[in-house]
Design a protein around this motif. Structure first.
Motif, PDB file in Angstrom:
ATOM      1  N   LYS A 168       0.848  -1.201   0.000  1.00 24.83           N
ATOM      2  CA  LYS A 168       0.000   0.000   0.000  1.00 24.83           C
ATOM      3  C   LYS A 168       0.888   1.258   0.000  1.00 24.83           C
ATOM      4  O   LYS A 168       0.699   2.170  -0.806  1.00 24.83           O
ATOM      5  CB  LYS A 168      -0.895  -0.010   1.244  1.00 24.83           C
ATOM      6  N   SER A 169       1.867   1.260   0.879  1.00 27.35           N
ATOM      7  CA  SER A 169       2.677   2.485   0.961  1.00 27.35           C
ATOM      8  C   SER A 169       3.524   2.683  -0.303  1.00 27.35           C
ATOM      9  O   SER A 169       3.672   3.802  -0.802  1.00 27.35           O
ATOM     10  CB  SER A 169       3.467   2.484   2.273  1.00 27.35           C
ATOM     11  N   ALA A 170       4.030   1.578  -0.893  1.00 22.96           N
ATOM     12  CA  ALA A 170       4.801   1.704  -2.150  1.00 22.96           C
ATOM     13  C   ALA A 170       3.912   2.205  -3.290  1.00 22.96           C
ATOM     14  O   ALA A 170       4.323   3.055  -4.088  1.00 22.96           O
ATOM     15  CB  ALA A 170       5.419   0.351  -2.515  1.00 22.96           C
ATOM     16  N   VAL A 171       2.684   1.707  -3.363  1.00 21.87           N
ATOM     17  CA  VAL A 171       1.766   2.137  -4.433  1.00 21.87           C
ATOM     18  C   VAL A 171       1.429   3.619  -4.240  1.00 21.87           C
ATOM     19  O   VAL A 171       1.438   4.399  -5.201  1.00 21.87           O
ATOM     20  CB  VAL A 171       0.476   1.276  -4.444  1.00 21.87           C
ATOM     21  N   GLU A 172       1.163   3.995  -2.998  1.00 25.42           N
ATOM     22  CA  GLU A 172       0.798   5.403  -2.732  1.00 25.42           C
ATOM     23  C   GLU A 172       1.911   6.368  -3.139  1.00 25.42           C
ATOM     24  O   GLU A 172       1.654   7.439  -3.669  1.00 25.42           O
ATOM     25  CB  GLU A 172       0.454   5.589  -1.246  1.00 25.42           C
ATOM     26  N   GLN A 173       3.152   5.929  -2.912  1.00 27.98           N
ATOM     27  CA  GLN A 173       4.285   6.803  -3.284  1.00 27.98           C
ATOM     28  C   GLN A 173       4.339   7.057  -4.787  1.00 27.98           C
ATOM     29  O   GLN A 173       4.831   8.076  -5.236  1.00 27.98           O
ATOM     30  CB  GLN A 173       5.603   6.158  -2.861  1.00 27.98           C
ATOM     31  N   GLU A 174       3.870   6.101  -5.574  1.00 23.51           N
ATOM     32  CA  GLU A 174       3.971   6.218  -7.033  1.00 23.51           C
ATOM     33  C   GLU A 174       2.688   6.745  -7.677  1.00 23.51           C
ATOM     34  O   GLU A 174       2.677   7.079  -8.852  1.00 23.51           O
ATOM     35  CB  GLU A 174       4.293   4.841  -7.652  1.00 23.51           C
ATOM     36  N   PHE A 175       1.610   6.783  -6.898  1.00 27.65           N
ATOM     37  CA  PHE A 175       0.280   6.978  -7.487  1.00 27.65           C
ATOM     38  C   PHE A 175       0.072   8.347  -8.147  1.00 27.65           C
ATOM     39  O   PHE A 175      -0.470   8.421  -9.256  1.00 27.65           O
ATOM     40  CB  PHE A 175      -0.773   6.743  -6.393  1.00 27.65           C
ATOM     41  N   GLN A 176       0.512   9.401  -7.487  1.00 28.41           N
ATOM     42  CA  GLN A 176       0.189  10.743  -8.007  1.00 28.41           C
ATOM     43  C   GLN A 176       0.673  10.937  -9.437  1.00 28.41           C
ATOM     44  O   GLN A 176      -0.013  11.524 -10.258  1.00 28.41           O
ATOM     45  CB  GLN A 176       0.811  11.837  -7.109  1.00 28.41           C
ATOM     46  N   LYS A 177       1.886  10.435  -9.716  1.00 26.95           N
ATOM     47  CA  LYS A 177       2.449  10.656 -11.051  1.00 26.95           C
ATOM     48  C   LYS A 177       2.104   9.547 -12.041  1.00 26.95           C
ATOM     49  O   LYS A 177       2.578   9.549 -13.176  1.00 26.95           O
ATOM     50  CB  LYS A 177       3.967  10.802 -10.956  1.00 26.95           C
ATOM     51  N   ALA A 178       1.288   8.597 -11.589  1.00 23.57           N
ATOM     52  CA  ALA A 178       0.969   7.467 -12.476  1.00 23.57           C
ATOM     53  C   ALA A 178      -0.130   7.842 -13.456  1.00 23.57           C
ATOM     54  O   ALA A 178      -1.012   8.636 -13.154  1.00 23.57           O
ATOM     55  CB  ALA A 178       0.522   6.273 -11.644  1.00 23.57           C
ATOM     56  N   ASP A 179      -0.037   7.269 -14.676  1.00 19.96           N
ATOM     57  CA  ASP A 179      -1.131   7.421 -15.640  1.00 19.96           C
ATOM     58  C   ASP A 179      -2.032   6.190 -15.594  1.00 19.96           C
ATOM     59  O   ASP A 179      -3.222   6.288 -15.848  1.00 19.96           O
ATOM     60  CB  ASP A 179      -0.549   7.573 -17.051  1.00 19.96           C
ATOM     61  N   TYR A 180      -1.418   5.036 -15.279  1.00 13.05           N
ATOM     62  CA  TYR A 180      -2.177   3.792 -15.195  1.00 13.05           C
ATOM     63  C   TYR A 180      -1.727   3.041 -13.941  1.00 13.05           C
ATOM     64  O   TYR A 180      -0.543   3.093 -13.597  1.00 13.05           O
ATOM     65  CB  TYR A 180      -1.893   2.883 -16.398  1.00 13.05           C
ATOM     66  N   VAL A 181      -2.666   2.357 -13.302  1.00 13.03           N
ATOM     67  CA  VAL A 181      -2.306   1.468 -12.192  1.00 13.03           C
ATOM     68  C   VAL A 181      -2.981   0.131 -12.464  1.00 13.03           C
ATOM     69  O   VAL A 181      -4.172   0.086 -12.772  1.00 13.03           O
ATOM     70  CB  VAL A 181      -2.806   2.008 -10.827  1.00 13.03           C
ATOM     71  N   VAL A 182      -2.187  -0.933 -12.399  1.00 16.71           N
ATOM     72  CA  VAL A 182      -2.762  -2.271 -12.601  1.00 16.71           C
ATOM     73  C   VAL A 182      -2.460  -3.096 -11.355  1.00 16.71           C
ATOM     74  O   VAL A 182      -1.307  -3.394 -11.052  1.00 16.71           O
ATOM     75  CB  VAL A 182      -2.162  -2.956 -13.858  1.00 16.71           C
ATOM     76  N   MET A 183      -3.505  -3.467 -10.634  1.00 16.80           N
ATOM     77  CA  MET A 183      -3.322  -4.236  -9.393  1.00 16.80           C
ATOM     78  C   MET A 183      -3.475  -5.727  -9.693  1.00 16.80           C
ATOM     79  O   MET A 183      -4.546  -6.298  -9.540  1.00 16.80           O
ATOM     80  CB  MET A 183      -4.373  -3.808  -8.361  1.00 16.80           C
ATOM     81  N   ALA A 184      -2.377  -6.340 -10.138  1.00 12.27           N
ATOM     82  CA  ALA A 184      -2.425  -7.778 -10.436  1.00 12.27           C
ATOM     83  C   ALA A 184      -2.018  -8.613  -9.221  1.00 12.27           C
ATOM     84  O   ALA A 184      -2.097  -9.840  -9.248  1.00 12.27           O
ATOM     85  CB  ALA A 184      -1.520  -8.098 -11.617  1.00 12.27           C
ATOM     86  N   ALA A 185      -1.576  -7.945  -8.167  1.00  7.09           N
ATOM     87  CA  ALA A 185      -1.132  -8.677  -6.974  1.00  7.09           C
ATOM     88  C   ALA A 185      -2.316  -9.330  -6.279  1.00  7.09           C
ATOM     89  O   ALA A 185      -3.438  -8.837  -6.349  1.00  7.09           O
ATOM     90  CB  ALA A 185      -0.441  -7.718  -6.015  1.00  7.09           C
ATOM     91  N   ALA A 186      -2.029 -10.441  -5.625  1.00  5.90           N
ATOM     92  CA  ALA A 186      -3.035 -11.074  -4.777  1.00  5.90           C
ATOM     93  C   ALA A 186      -2.751 -10.588  -3.351  1.00  5.90           C
ATOM     94  O   ALA A 186      -1.839 -11.086  -2.678  1.00  5.90           O
ATOM     95  CB  ALA A 186      -2.941 -12.586  -4.887  1.00  5.90           C
ATOM     96  N   VAL A 187      -3.493  -9.568  -2.967  1.00  3.42           N
ATOM     97  CA  VAL A 187      -3.242  -8.920  -1.667  1.00  3.42           C
ATOM     98  C   VAL A 187      -4.045  -9.655  -0.598  1.00  3.42           C
ATOM     99  O   VAL A 187      -5.250  -9.888  -0.774  1.00  3.42           O
ATOM    100  CB  VAL A 187      -3.698  -7.435  -1.724  1.00  3.42           C
ATOM    101  N   ALA A 188      -3.379  -9.986   0.486  1.00  4.97           N
ATOM    102  CA  ALA A 188      -4.083 -10.699   1.568  1.00  4.97           C
ATOM    103  C   ALA A 188      -5.152  -9.791   2.157  1.00  4.97           C
ATOM    104  O   ALA A 188      -4.885  -8.619   2.458  1.00  4.97           O
ATOM    105  CB  ALA A 188      -3.083 -11.110   2.642  1.00  4.97           C
ATOM    106  N   ASP A 189      -6.354 -10.313   2.315  1.00  4.25           N
ATOM    107  CA  ASP A 189      -7.426  -9.504   2.890  1.00  4.25           C
ATOM    108  C   ASP A 189      -7.216  -9.305   4.392  1.00  4.25           C
ATOM    109  O   ASP A 189      -7.698  -8.334   4.968  1.00  4.25           O
ATOM    110  CB  ASP A 189      -8.781 -10.191   2.641  1.00  4.25           C
ATOM    111  N   TYR A 190      -6.509 -10.256   5.017  1.00  2.00           N
ATOM    112  CA  TYR A 190      -6.296 -10.168   6.473  1.00  2.00           C
ATOM    113  C   TYR A 190      -4.822 -10.358   6.820  1.00  2.00           C
ATOM    114  O   TYR A 190      -4.090 -11.024   6.093  1.00  2.00           O
ATOM    115  CB  TYR A 190      -7.106 -11.254   7.189  1.00  2.00           C
ATOM    116  N   ARG A 191      -4.435  -9.775   7.926  1.00  2.89           N
ATOM    117  CA  ARG A 191      -3.085 -10.021   8.464  1.00  2.89           C
ATOM    118  C   ARG A 191      -3.227 -10.403   9.938  1.00  2.89           C
ATOM    119  O   ARG A 191      -4.277 -10.160  10.546  1.00  2.89           O
ATOM    120  CB  ARG A 191      -2.191  -8.780   8.303  1.00  2.89           C
ATOM    121  N   VAL A 192      -2.156 -10.953  10.475  1.00  2.69           N
ATOM    122  CA  VAL A 192      -2.189 -11.393  11.877  1.00  2.69           C
ATOM    123  C   VAL A 192      -2.197 -10.155  12.784  1.00  2.69           C
ATOM    124  O   VAL A 192      -1.402  -9.231  12.589  1.00  2.69           O
ATOM    125  CB  VAL A 192      -0.954 -12.288  12.167  1.00  2.69           C
ATOM    126  N   LYS A 193      -3.113 -10.168  13.732  1.00  4.17           N
ATOM    127  CA  LYS A 193      -3.289  -8.957  14.553  1.00  4.17           C
ATOM    128  C   LYS A 193      -2.035  -8.635  15.373  1.00  4.17           C
ATOM    129  O   LYS A 193      -1.490  -7.562  15.286  1.00  4.17           O
ATOM    130  CB  LYS A 193      -4.498  -9.119  15.471  1.00  4.17           C
TER     131      LYS A 193
END
Ligand code: PMT
Length: 394
Positions: free
Chosen positions: A256-281
């Motif tokens: 999330k933080s890496a994507v946010e750093q690049e987002f403003q200057k991006a023209d396209y974003v493709v989220m092909a990653a399988a992001v875990a919906d949950y993490r260990v508390k």
């Protein structure tokens, strides 16, 4: 990424000539057609037989050994897409700067009208000699790409500047030039951020929760985008070296933080990653010990939805999500498209073993926010990536 590209490699007389054997293999692994041209002195350092075997081609040294009616130096200059002179000796650099054509390599260089990369390698004293520096500047000023030598231990037994630069630098520059040389397309230098791989959510220092995503789909999209002249930033949990920007991340929060750093200057974003919906508390800082209990309870908390957050923050960007479904592909995909608010959603059926997760193949349906859908039949992930880009770049 060099499929069918014609790479001409010029080797001059220097001890670093032996390193070019590996460089040839790097190009061949990418399906390039490689032709080696040597100065006569280069063959004192590396044999013709070795170079021929590695390049799977003859090795040219003699300007007057003409197999057909075409003068060799002109034929090579016309036929090849790029000329890499490595190692470039002080002698050859100076001849090139002065326009001297006294062997096959220098004659080709003089006639060559496509990109030339020069990777000098020599003793520090020679490299720092003002005449050599002046000659390198002449070559740089007329458009040769000079890849500076590095500091380090030299074959002459001293330490200093003069070592041939890392082969990856030569290789990456070749890909960059060959892909960016076809600047005719309108996508040139548009920034595309691509995520890839399954996120890794730590349980303790030795255990984690993840999924079977190999990162291949995301990588294929970034590679194909690069070939089209876009500027990819690949944010991946499966690090790989590429001639474009690659950021390695582990967890969903890091992604999330890496994507946010690049987002403003991006023209396209493709989220092909399988992001875990949950993490260990409460991830344990120490390895969790086996206890007498038969059950170990792990408490999980929801990870932020990166894609959804991007979509609500969107300005000019085109945002593309992927979805992995094991049933009701179309309905679930359309529901997800609406819920996330993205421009496109690419659905793949993960119940099939011959596509999707960790496969070299995929078959997807691309849904857009206007309700249109395009089915892309099963084929290699790079082909699928090209077709996806075709749709979203329009
Ligand atoms: O990596 P490979 O082995 O090549 O396999 C490719 C793939 C099957 C992983 C890929 O094609 C794919 O389908 N990726 C998305 C998998 C997924 O996580 O689907 P989802 O339905 O859970 O999520 C939908 C979208 O939301 C995805 O774009 C995902 O990146 C995003 N998401 C999900 C959860 C979350 N917390 N944040 C997100 O941004």
């Amino acid at each position: 990424m060099l499929n069918g590209k014609k790479v001409l490699i010029g080797i001059t007389g220097g001890i670093a000539a032996y390193k070019i054997c590996e460089l040839i293999r790097m190009y061949k692994r990418q399906n390039a057609i490689v032709q080696v041209v040597c100065t006569p002195n280069a063959l004192n350092f590396v044999t013709k037989l070795t170079l021929q075997n590695l390049s799977q081609n003859n090795v040219a040294t003699d300007e007057f050994e003409i197999p057909d009616f075409k003068p060799e130096h002109i034929a090579y200059a016309n036929d090849y897409d790029i000329f890499i002179i490595a190692p470039a000796s002080a002698n050859t650099i100076s001849k090139l700067a002065a326009g001297i054509c006294d062997n096959l390599l220098t004659s080709i260089a003089c006639a060559f009208q496509k990109p030339i990369i020069i990777a000098p390698a020599m003793n520090t004293g020679m490299y720092e000699n003002k005449i050599i520096q002046k000659n390198l500047k002449i070559l740089k000023d007329i458009g040769y790409q000079i890849l500076e030598p590095e500091d380090g231990f030299l074959a002459c037994g001293t330490n200093g500047k003069g070592r041939l630069c890392d082969l990856n630098k030569i290789f990456d520059k070749t890909i960059e030039i060959l892909n960016r040389d076809n600047f005719s397309n309108k996508h040139f230098q548009k920034k595309i951020v691509v995520t890839a791989g399954g996120t890794i959510e730590d349980i303790d220092p030795v255990r984690y929760i993840s999924n079977y995503s190999s990162g291949k789909m995301g990588l294929a999209i970034a590679d194909e985008a690069f070939k089209l002249g876009l500027e990819p930033v690949l944010i991946t949990t499966k690090y790989i070296q590429r001639p474009y920007k690659v950021k390695e991340v582990k967890s969903a929060l890091e992604m999330k933080s890496a994507v946010e750093q690049e987002f403003q200057k991006a023209d396209y974003v493709v989220m092909a990653a399988a992001v875990a919906d949950y993490r260990v508390k409460n991830k344990s800082e120490q390895k969790i010990k086996k206890s007498a209990d038969d059950i170990l309870m792990l408490e999980l908390v929801k990870n932020p939805d990166i894609l959804k957050a991007l979509c609500s923050d969107k300005k000019h960007q085109i945002i593309v999500g992927f979805c992995a479904e094991s049933e009701n592909l179309e309905n679930n995909a359309l529901e997800k498209l609406k819920q996330k608010g993205c421009d496109f959603l690419i659905a793949n059926d993960i119940s099939r073993k011959d596509i999707g997760f960790n496969s070299d193949y995929n078959e997807v349906t691309v849904f857009d926010k206007f309700g249109n859908s395009t089915k892309l039949d099963r084929t290699g992930k790079n082909e699928i990536a090209k077709k996806i880009l075709d749709i979203i770049l329009k």
